[in-house]
Write an enzyme that holds these catalytic residues in place. Structure first.
Site, PDB file in Angstrom:
ATOM      1  N   ALA A 116       0.373  -1.376  -0.171  1.00 28.39           N
ATOM      2  CA  ALA A 116       0.411  -0.186  -0.205  1.00 28.39           C
ATOM      3  C   ALA A 116       1.185   1.014  -0.280  1.00 28.39           C
ATOM      4  O   ALA A 116       2.340   0.727   0.182  1.00 28.39           O
ATOM      5  CB  ALA A 116      -1.135   0.004   1.211  1.00 28.39           C
ATOM      6  N   GLY A 159       0.428  -5.022   1.221  1.00 28.03           N
ATOM      7  CA  GLY A 159      -0.371  -5.205  -0.305  1.00 28.03           C
ATOM      8  C   GLY A 159      -0.099  -5.719  -1.600  1.00 28.03           C
ATOM      9  O   GLY A 159      -0.998  -6.024  -2.370  1.00 28.03           O
ATOM     10  N   GLU A 167      -0.333  -9.130  -1.010  1.00 31.67           N
ATOM     11  CA  GLU A 167      -2.139  -9.323  -1.022  1.00 31.67           C
ATOM     12  C   GLU A 167      -2.201  -9.295  -2.631  1.00 31.67           C
ATOM     13  O   GLU A 167      -3.620 -10.204  -3.066  1.00 31.67           O
ATOM     14  CB  GLU A 167      -2.588  -8.743  -0.674  1.00 31.67           C
ATOM     15  CG  GLU A 167      -1.945  -8.343   0.646  1.00 31.67           C
ATOM     16  CD  GLU A 167      -3.158  -7.999   1.902  1.00 31.67           C
ATOM     17  OE1 GLU A 167      -4.837  -8.288   1.974  1.00 31.67           O
ATOM     18  OE2 GLU A 167      -2.362  -6.748   3.191  1.00 31.67           O
ATOM     19  N   GLU A 187       3.928  -5.751   7.203  1.00 34.34           N
ATOM     20  CA  GLU A 187       3.322  -4.831   8.219  1.00 34.34           C
ATOM     21  C   GLU A 187       2.880  -4.554   9.432  1.00 34.34           C
ATOM     22  O   GLU A 187       2.975  -3.702  10.432  1.00 34.34           O
ATOM     23  CB  GLU A 187       1.286  -5.474   7.693  1.00 34.34           C
ATOM     24  CG  GLU A 187       0.850  -4.802   6.159  1.00 34.34           C
ATOM     25  CD  GLU A 187       1.186  -5.980   5.361  1.00 34.34           C
ATOM     26  OE1 GLU A 187       1.684  -7.197   5.508  1.00 34.34           O
ATOM     27  OE2 GLU A 187       0.214  -5.795   4.133  1.00 34.34           O
TER      28      GLU A 187
HETATM   29  C1  3H9 Z   1       0.875  -2.728   3.212  1.00 37.35           C
HETATM   30  O1  3H9 Z   1       0.879  -3.199   2.200  1.00 37.35           O
HETATM   31  C2  3H9 Z   1      -1.037  -2.089   4.007  1.00 37.35           C
HETATM   32  C3  3H9 Z   1      -2.317  -2.944   3.438  1.00 37.35           C
HETATM   33  O2  3H9 Z   1      -1.495  -4.574   3.086  1.00 37.35           O
HETATM   34  C4  3H9 Z   1      -3.635  -3.054   4.246  1.00 37.35           C
HETATM   35  C5  3H9 Z   1      -4.534  -2.930   3.199  1.00 37.35           C
HETATM   36  C6  3H9 Z   1      -5.907  -2.556   2.831  1.00 37.35           C
HETATM   37  N1  3H9 Z   1       4.958   3.114  -0.446  1.00 37.35           N
HETATM   38  O3  3H9 Z   1      13.477   1.492   0.278  1.00 37.35           O
HETATM   39  P1  3H9 Z   1      13.787   1.985  -0.932  1.00 37.35           P
HETATM   40  C7  3H9 Z   1       9.630   4.509  -1.111  1.00 37.35           C
HETATM   41  S1  3H9 Z   1       1.636  -1.460   4.057  1.00 37.35           S
HETATM   42  C8  3H9 Z   1       5.227   4.697   0.336  1.00 37.35           C
HETATM   43  O4  3H9 Z   1      14.270   3.132  -0.464  1.00 37.35           O
HETATM   44  P2  3H9 Z   1      15.143  -0.023  -1.255  1.00 37.35           P
HETATM   45  C9  3H9 Z   1      10.937   5.126   0.130  1.00 37.35           C
HETATM   46  O5  3H9 Z   1      10.360   6.014   0.446  1.00 37.35           O
HETATM   47  C10 3H9 Z   1       3.736  -2.223   3.299  1.00 37.35           C
HETATM   48  N2  3H9 Z   1       6.674   4.586   0.000  1.00 37.35           N
HETATM   49  O6  3H9 Z   1      14.375   1.267  -2.108  1.00 37.35           O
HETATM   50  C11 3H9 Z   1      11.214   5.973  -1.043  1.00 37.35           C
HETATM   51  O7  3H9 Z   1      11.209   6.940  -1.237  1.00 37.35           O
HETATM   52  P3  3H9 Z   1      12.283   8.068  -1.360  1.00 37.35           P
HETATM   53  C12 3H9 Z   1       3.741  -3.074   2.945  1.00 37.35           C
HETATM   54  C13 3H9 Z   1       7.513   3.880  -0.457  1.00 37.35           C
HETATM   55  O8  3H9 Z   1      14.787   0.057  -3.418  1.00 37.35           O
HETATM   56  C14 3H9 Z   1      11.152   5.161  -2.563  1.00 37.35           C
HETATM   57  O9  3H9 Z   1      10.679   4.025  -2.261  1.00 37.35           O
HETATM   58  N3  3H9 Z   1       4.900  -2.685   2.136  1.00 37.35           N
HETATM   59  C15 3H9 Z   1       7.393   2.119  -0.012  1.00 37.35           C
HETATM   60  O10 3H9 Z   1      16.020   0.544  -0.622  1.00 37.35           O
HETATM   61  C16 3H9 Z   1      12.493   3.643  -2.695  1.00 37.35           C
HETATM   62  O11 3H9 Z   1      12.548   3.068  -1.223  1.00 37.35           O
HETATM   63  C17 3H9 Z   1       6.183  -2.080   2.643  1.00 37.35           C
HETATM   64  O12 3H9 Z   1       6.260  -2.247   3.661  1.00 37.35           O
HETATM   65  C18 3H9 Z   1       5.271   1.838   0.376  1.00 37.35           C
HETATM   66  N4  3H9 Z   1       4.574   1.538   0.872  1.00 37.35           N
HETATM   67  O13 3H9 Z   1      14.085  -1.162  -1.365  1.00 37.35           O
HETATM   68  C19 3H9 Z   1       6.955  -2.336   2.120  1.00 37.35           C
HETATM   69  N5  3H9 Z   1       8.053   1.909   0.049  1.00 37.35           N
HETATM   70  O14 3H9 Z   1      13.383   7.979  -2.271  1.00 37.35           O
HETATM   71  C20 3H9 Z   1       7.677  -1.147   1.909  1.00 37.35           C
HETATM   72  C21 3H9 Z   1       9.124   2.584  -0.861  1.00 37.35           C
HETATM   73  O15 3H9 Z   1      11.348   9.502  -1.098  1.00 37.35           O
HETATM   74  N6  3H9 Z   1       9.556  -1.038   1.026  1.00 37.35           N
HETATM   75  N7  3H9 Z   1       8.320   3.729  -0.627  1.00 37.35           N
HETATM   76  O16 3H9 Z   1      12.617   8.034   0.778  1.00 37.35           O
HETATM   77  C22 3H9 Z   1      10.424  -1.449   1.121  1.00 37.35           C
HETATM   78  O17 3H9 Z   1      10.097  -2.155   2.253  1.00 37.35           O
HETATM   79  C23 3H9 Z   1      11.011  -1.415   0.709  1.00 37.35           C
HETATM   80  O18 3H9 Z   1      10.680   0.318   0.214  1.00 37.35           O
HETATM   81  C24 3H9 Z   1      11.238  -2.232  -1.107  1.00 37.35           C
HETATM   82  C25 3H9 Z   1      12.610  -1.429  -1.701  1.00 37.35           C
HETATM   83  C26 3H9 Z   1      12.076  -3.570  -0.339  1.00 37.35           C
HETATM   84  C27 3H9 Z   1      10.318  -2.110  -1.615  1.00 37.35           C
END
Ligand code: 3H9
Length: 678
Positions: free
Chosen positions: A63, A102, A105, A125
């Site tokens: 999400a 998400g 999901e 999450e």
């Molecule tokens: C969810 O899904 C809830 C649902 O189940 C509910 C359903 C009803 N949103 O980490 P990075 C940005 S909860 C917005 O440096 P990497 C991040 O801030 C979500 N922004 O890259 C950064 O911005 P900036 C569950 C996001 O290659 C840029 O993207 N998912 C999100 O080292 C690059 O990120 C997670 O918890 C996001 N979801 O790692 C996954 N994700 O450049 C969270 C990232 O401005 N994300 N950004 O600083 C991660 O674990 C890592 O970002 C990922 C990439 C592994 C994907």
């Protein structure tokens, strides 16, 4: 505004493609685009199967976290997913990168999932203080069973595609460079068959047959989950999947999700998510600063610290030359490194080949000359300015021009160290935390003359070796130890004034730290730095050393220890402390746990405020990153500065005043203006 979702038709297959950089987060436009895509597929008779895939570096990573806490805008993700799953035409998720939260999901709501071998799938999450939506908590257990679902949902670590295939989360692994083509072929092979819907699966029967698996899981992972609200809610939601219908389970999941979403833990953990990413950015250094290529690293000192630091680079595939003064110290140090790697392999977290690969990239040496061609040299020698200056003078002579010279000092002045070299711009502090191969934090200390490219390279490198970095200016103890010294000062005063030392430890444990200062002292050894003269007693620690209470290794320190290292408070120590207090003329009294907590934690916040005021930290959230990763500050409070914001800066000021402790102008002004740090 153009939609981040487009569709392409390949024969009778409609490919729905998301292009929403950087991580294809499932913001409103993406959700709406997915629904439109599926409607297009359903309304077009020539379409017989559907693929969902993403452009860019990853499948949907979850999400859009930036939308959390804002008024919801439809379609909601659960609604969009129900629409996908309801399709009678097979829908296939084609996964690369990281299908997280998400995103995972979306994949679960599709009828089939194919993935490239390098992909990872997970439901992180809980790391944001939340639980996954209905697809994660209700569809996943129905697809793979409650036992396989539990760690994914309640611990939140992603799994590689191969493991996902083994547990039945992925149907087929496809070619790394032909994801779309292979997915289309797979989808075509499913045309005409009834579609499997994971909400209708029944693999969750394992949790019904053996209801103990939930308690067993709790018992096994109790330490990891201590203090966190989300994992227990996640377990409950998975359990519900076995007990109730999909609709009822989804309803219960929503209730639990909303409770968590509006609670302080999730707010704090979402703060931390962005804090960690912000910490890697340096305000006055352009993002496109050219980096120095680090192909080879030199480490001076093969002790616990040097060896641990070296392992970080070796594990990341960067060759290391490690220097010691004597052969036996060198052999001992490299022996410990090998043993650490072999233990990791025994626990299944490394293969034997990886152990040999890492150790094969290590060059032990007694000769400074062997460091000449390193791109970065980190010294991890004794904490003494004269010794450090000697090392840096030598390095400056020997190591090639343009190489970075770093000190692992935990409190010495980097500017003074840099001043003995002819390249102060290339000198930086890289403060690792012990055990350096395990602890996540890297404090990057920016000297007065440290060049932008040296700083930018260090930040980039920190990510490569799996560390979380935060920049500190030059001040005694930098960010972390400077604040720690304020807590320690109060801990020492409190026990002299009559607080039970075990209460001091327990207050911090109850707050969520893994350990209190006196437990920590026992673990590290109370005799570290002791002058070894039992007749000279000027501190409580010296009084303990004088009677052989050296800590855990001696079976007694502040606490008495049994063979299993369980601690019991000691009457002897309580007496030693009160005798010492009497000698010092300190009157003892009963001290409440509330007073202990306030006196331990508020001065840290005050010091954090001073650090900010002096510009030693770029932002309050960097201080949170330091304390969460380096000192075990509980993540679910968001770190010291976010926690202070949560309880109110006026509360902190009032608490400091109540205990006659100093209040910095910076903190007072913020509190008076009703402001927060973050
Ligand atoms: C969810 O899904 C809830 C649902 O189940 C509910 C359903 C009803 N949103 O980490 P990075 C940005 S909860 C917005 O440096 P990497 C991040 O801030 C979500 N922004 O890259 C950064 O911005 P900036 C569950 C996001 O290659 C840029 O993207 N998912 C999100 O080292 C690059 O990120 C997670 O918890 C996001 N979801 O790692 C996954 N994700 O450049 C969270 C990232 O401005 N994300 N950004 O600083 C991660 O674990 C890592 O970002 C990922 C990439 C592994 C994907």
């Amino acid at each position: 505004m153009t939609s981040p979702i487009r569709t392409e038709k390949h024969d009778n297959v409609l490919v729905i493609i998301s292009d929403n950089p950087p991580v294809n987060a499932l913001g409103q436009a993406v959700r709406a685009g997915l629904v439109a895509g599926i409607e297009e597929a359903l309304s077009d008779d020539s379409v017989e199967a559907v693929i969902i895939r993403c452009d860019g570096r990853t499948f949907f990573a979850g999400a859009d976290i930036t939308e959390f806490g804002k008024p919801p805008q439809g379609p909601s993700l659960p609604d969009a997913l129900d629409r996908l799953e309801a399709s009678d035409k097979p829908v296939v998720a084609a996964i690369h990168g990281t299908a997280l939260g998400g995103g995972c999901e979306v994949a679960l709501a599709c009828h089939y999932r194919v993935a490239v071998p390098s992909a990872k799938l997970g439901l992180p999450e809980v790391k944001l203080g939340l639980i996954p939506g209905a697809a994660g908590t209700q569809r996943l257990p129905r697809l793979v069973g409650a036992e396989a679902a539990l760690p994914l949902v309640a611990i939140g670590n992603p799994i590689p595609a191969k493991k996902a295939k083994d547990i039945g989360l992925v149907d087929e692994l496809v070619s790394e460079d032909a994801l779309e083509a292979d997915a289309i072929a797979f989808a075509k092979s499913k045309i005409g068959q009834p579609v499997p819907r994971s909400s209708e699966g029944n693999a969750n029967q394992d949790g019904i047959k053996n209801p103990d698996i939930f308690d067993e899981f709790r018992a096994k992972n109790g330490r990891k989950m201590r203090g966190f609200d989300a994992p227990n809610a996640a377990i409950e939601a998975v359990k519900t999947a076995g007990e109730k219908s999909y609709e009822e389970g989804a309803k219960r999941e929503r209730e639990l999700f909303m409770q968590l979403m509006t609670g302080t833990q999730s707010k704090a953990m979402r703060h931390y998510f962005f804090a960690e990413r912000a910490a890697n950015k340096i305000d006055d250094v352009p993002a496109d600063t050219p980096l120095i290529d680090i192909k080879k690293v030199g480490i001076i000192g093969a002790g616990t610290m040097g060896g641990g630091i070296a392992m970080n680079f070796l594990s990341a595939g960067i060759p290391v030359t490690i220097l010691e003064m004597k052969q036996d110290a060198l052999d001992r140090g490299t022996g410990v490194m090998r043993k650490n790697y072999e233990n990791t392999a025994k626990r299944g977290r490394m293969t034997d080949e990886q152990v040999e690969g890492a150790m094969g990239s290590l060059t032990p040496t007694l000769d400074y000359g062997d460091l000449a061609d390193c791109d970065l040299v980190i010294e991890a020698v004794y904490e003494n300015m004269d010794v450090k200056k000697e090392v840096f003078t030598k390095l400056d002579e020997i190591v090639k021009d343009g190489a970075i010279l770093a000190s692992n000092t935990s409190y010495l002045d980097i500017n003074e160290i840099a001043s003995v070299t002819n390249r102060p711009g290339y000198v930086i502090g890289l403060h690792f935390f012990s055990p350096a191969n395990v602890m996540k934090l890297l404090e990057v200390v920016r000297g007065e003359k440290t060049r932008d490219d040296v700083l930018a390279t260090s930040m980039k490198l920190s990510k490569k070796i799996g560390k979380v970095a935060a920049v500190s200016g030059v001040c005694p103890g930098f960010i972390g130890n400077r604040m720690l010294s304020k807590r320690q000062e109060q801990a020492n005063k409190l026990i002299l004034e009559g607080a039970n030392y075990w209460d001091v430890d327990d207050v911090l444990l109850e707050f969520g730290f893994p350990m209190g200062p006196f437990q920590m002292g026992d673990l590290a050894g109370i005799d570290i730095g002791w002058h070894r003269d039992p007749s000279k007693v000027t501190t409580v620690r010296e009084a303990l050393c004088a009677v052989g209470r050296f800590g855990q290794k001696a079976g007694k320190g502040f606490y008495d220890y049994d063979e299993s290292r369980n601690r019991t408070p000691s009457d002897e120590v309580k007496q030693i402390i009160s005798d010492f207090a009497e000698k010092e003329g300190t009157k003892q009294r009963d001290i409440s746990k509330d007073e202990i907590r306030e006196r331990l934690l508020y001065p840290m916040v005050n010091e954090g405020a001073k650090i900010l005021d002096e510009g030693m930290a770029q932002r309050a959230s960097d201080i949170d990153v330091v304390w969460i990763n380096g000192y075990g500050w509980p993540l679910y409070t968001g770190g010291p500065m976010f926690w202070a914001d949560t309880i109110g800066l006026d509360t902190v000021v009032a608490g400091l005043e109540k205990h006659d402790l100093p209040v910095s102008d910076y903190l007072r002004k913020k509190a008076e203006a009703g402001k927060t740090f973050n």
